[in-house]
Design an enzyme around this catalytic site. Sequence first.
Site, PDB file in Angstrom:
ATOM      1  N   GLN A   1       0.818  -1.216   0.000  1.00 54.52           N
ATOM      2  CA  GLN A   1       0.000   0.000   0.000  1.00 54.52           C
ATOM      3  C   GLN A   1       0.855   1.272   0.000  1.00 54.52           C
ATOM      4  OE1 GLN A   1      -3.072   0.653  -0.623  1.00 54.52           O
ATOM      5  NE2 GLN A   1      -3.597  -1.499  -0.862  1.00 54.52           N
ATOM      6  N   SER A   2       2.031   1.212  -0.589  1.00 56.46           N
ATOM      7  CA  SER A   2       2.926   2.368  -0.597  1.00 56.46           C
ATOM      8  C   SER A   2       2.360   3.548  -1.403  1.00 56.46           C
ATOM      9  CB  SER A   2       4.266   1.932  -1.200  1.00 56.46           C
ATOM     10  OG  SER A   2       5.043   3.052  -1.566  1.00 56.46           O
ATOM     11  N   ASN A   3       2.285   4.699  -0.764  1.00 60.42           N
ATOM     12  CA  ASN A   3       1.894   5.922  -1.479  1.00 60.42           C
ATOM     13  C   ASN A   3       2.985   6.327  -2.471  1.00 60.42           C
ATOM     14  OD1 ASN A   3      -0.570   6.528   0.048  1.00 60.42           O
ATOM     15  ND2 ASN A   3       0.826   6.911   1.764  1.00 60.42           N
TER      16      ASN A   3
END
Length: 336
Positions: free
Chosen positions: A79-81
């Site tokens: 879920q890395s921005n």
Amino acid sequence: MEISYPPRIQLARLPTPLQPLDRITEKFSTPHGGPRIWVKRDDLTETAMSGNKLRKLEFVAGQAVAQGCDTLITCGGVQSNHCRTTALVGARLGMRVQLILRGELDGIPDGNLLVDQLAGASTAFYPPRQYFEELPELFSHWQEFYAQRGHKAFPIPTGASDGLGIWGYIAASEELLADCSARGFVPEHIVCATGSGGTQAGLTLGCQLLASTARVTGYAVCDNADYFQSKVRADVRHWSALTKSDIDENTLNINVNADYIGPGYALAEEPVYRAIADIASLEGLLLDPVYTGKAFFGLLQELHRGSYRDCKNLVFVHTGGQFGLFPHREKFPFLL
Ligand SMILES: *Cc1c(COP(=O)(O)O)cnc(C)c1O
């Protein structure tokens, strides 16, 4: 001091707004007073590419293009921005993007991962243990993979936090201090969530280069205070080497609050989720449980304790992260 910037590709919509949060200021002021709380809306750097990573990637992309690269490789959690922003930046600039992701694809892609896929990035998933033990080898593997196919790949470290990426937040310090000055004040405190350290490093160095008296504090969302003390110094040392500057990273005033990390990275307890709901309903401002919600929750606790009672104006840098909120949907049972 006049700062001279390296190559940069304009991607973000700047300047982002600086807004007062007066209902929060009122609700959380204590008998001994407290600062007026402002928010620097770096969640509005763009729509899909929103958040702090876009400021760093303007300089990273500038360098990649200057070096004739046609591919970007970076890494992060599922879920890395940062990975989501890189995926979209690559699409925007017509470059390939390879993501090295920590974790597995379980079920239907959601949040940031869904956007990575929509943006056409290639994704490779690794179990956390292998990811942490072999990250440099994974980068070499993918660089080689693209080289063999006639492409030139530019590697971007975690969160684009290094001597190149921190330019984004040196520039942001300049912008933020000008915003404050236009509103007629000098901020005593600037606060942000800190995860890979680059935002904090850029703000800290920027304020020092601009001779600002603002004290920059990173609210850690993982690791510990020692880690961020040395990570911020390492990013500034790298910056000094790249720019041949004589800034001594040991003279920097680096402030880390590591009291609100909770159970760990991307893990938060109910009070954080409740604070996210309170702030959304009080100010129409959306925070996320991994970074901004955790940091803002910590800030509210410190305000309540009177830690900022002698301060008149405090700026919280909203670094984005909205897409990461949705995969946590089951953590809000109290809204039902
Ligand atoms: C990456 C990120 C941060 C932390 O910034 P670093 O420069 O990695 O310390 C804070 N907030 C959000 C929403 C992020 O995506």
